[in-house]
Write a protein that holds these residues in place. Structure first.
Motif, mmCIF file in Angstrom:
data_model
loop_
_atom_site.group_PDB
_atom_site.id
_atom_site.type_symbol
_atom_site.label_atom_id
_atom_site.label_comp_id
_atom_site.label_asym_id
_atom_site.label_seq_id
_atom_site.Cartn_x
_atom_site.Cartn_y
_atom_site.Cartn_z
ATOM 1 N N GLU A 167 -22.324 -17.112 18.059
ATOM 2 C CA GLU A 167 -22.191 -15.700 17.283
ATOM 3 C C GLU A 167 -22.520 -14.612 18.007
ATOM 4 N N TYR A 168 -23.480 -14.735 19.112
ATOM 5 C CA TYR A 168 -24.099 -13.773 19.909
ATOM 6 C C TYR A 168 -22.950 -12.828 20.435
ATOM 7 N N PHE A 169 -21.921 -13.536 21.037
ATOM 8 C CA PHE A 169 -20.616 -12.729 21.850
ATOM 9 C C PHE A 169 -19.968 -11.983 20.730
ATOM 10 N N LYS A 170 -19.716 -12.567 19.414
ATOM 11 C CA LYS A 170 -18.969 -11.887 18.293
ATOM 12 C C LYS A 170 -19.627 -10.734 17.953
ATOM 13 N N TYR A 171 -20.975 -10.550 17.917
ATOM 14 C CA TYR A 171 -21.719 -9.427 17.702
ATOM 15 C C TYR A 171 -21.614 -8.393 18.935
ATOM 16 N N ASP B 125 -19.146 -8.206 20.648
ATOM 17 C CA ASP B 125 -17.665 -7.620 20.700
ATOM 18 C C ASP B 125 -17.532 -6.733 19.598
ATOM 19 N N GLU B 126 -18.442 -6.726 18.554
ATOM 20 C CA GLU B 126 -18.245 -5.731 17.477
ATOM 21 C C GLU B 126 -19.156 -4.657 18.125
ATOM 22 N N LEU B 127 -20.198 -4.633 18.605
ATOM 23 C CA LEU B 127 -20.662 -3.461 19.252
ATOM 24 C C LEU B 127 -19.903 -2.768 20.243
ATOM 25 N N ALA B 128 -19.097 -3.445 21.120
ATOM 26 C CA ALA B 128 -18.286 -2.833 22.047
ATOM 27 C C ALA B 128 -17.108 -2.153 21.274
ATOM 28 N N ARG B 129 -16.647 -2.555 20.100
ATOM 29 C CA ARG B 129 -15.649 -1.875 19.242
ATOM 30 C C ARG B 129 -16.274 -0.530 18.760
ATOM 31 N N SER B 130 -17.456 -0.754 18.238
ATOM 32 C CA SER B 130 -18.037 0.622 17.598
ATOM 33 C C SER B 130 -18.492 1.588 18.759
ATOM 34 N N LEU B 131 -18.535 1.191 20.017
ATOM 35 C CA LEU B 131 -18.625 2.007 20.923
ATOM 36 C C LEU B 131 -17.566 2.747 21.447
ATOM 37 N N ASP B 132 -16.533 1.812 21.421
ATOM 38 C CA ASP B 132 -15.087 2.629 21.522
ATOM 39 C C ASP B 132 -14.723 3.602 20.761
ATOM 40 N N GLY B 133 -15.020 3.364 19.234
ATOM 41 C CA GLY B 133 -14.819 4.364 18.178
ATOM 42 C C GLY B 133 -15.587 5.628 18.170
#
Length: 155
Positions: free
Chosen positions: A132-136, A138-146
């Protein structure tokens, strides 16, 4: 801190700004001089996680996040820090209100990521073991892209 526009004054806006910076500085971490792996708060303003744990958005009016669908709320939330273009007033001023809004959003993102990924050693280990660590991450990376897309036009 939500008050009618008629009751807002410079003293109240100064208090709102101080409160906002307390939130931001309360969540800024730097390595301690005692140990390279120990983190400590750079400014000791500990407000406590329970207090204002959902962030400053609760005392803002309008849209104030990367999921916004309308105009940025920064000029309305920090009217004395809004952009003043040459010819509009006696003294031109950069858009410091949007700068503070960007600081808040980035601080909220990073604070949430830190709280999720590193609540304690056992939980972090569990996140890694169960994938699950990498899922979070990835979500952080998407948030930073936004965040980058939203704030790209501001320089």
């Amino acid at each position: 801190m939500l008050v009618p526009d008629a009751e807002r004054n410079q003293e109240l806006e100064r208090a709102r700004l101080a409160f906002t910076y307390c939130y931001i500085f309360d969540r800024q971490y730097v390595p301690s001089s005692h140990s390279s792996d120990m983190l400590m708060c750079s400014v000791s303003l500990r407000l406590g996680k329970a207090f204002w744990s959902r962030g400053p958005a609760i005392c803002f009016q309008g849209f104030s996040s990367s999921a916004q669908t309308g105009p940025a709320a920064a000029p309305g939330n920090f009217p004395y820090l809004r952009e003043v273009k040459p010819g509009e007033g006696d003294y031109p001023q950069d858009d410091f209100a949007s700068l503070i809004q960007a600081y808040i959003e980035l601080t909220q993102m990073m604070s949430s990521a830190h709280d999720t990924l590193y609540p304690n050693a056992a939980r972090t280990r569990s996140l890694v073991v169960y994938g699950e660590y990498f899922k979070y991450l990835d979500e952080l990376a998407r948030s930073l892209d936004g965040f980058k897309i939203l704030w790209r036009q501001k320089k």
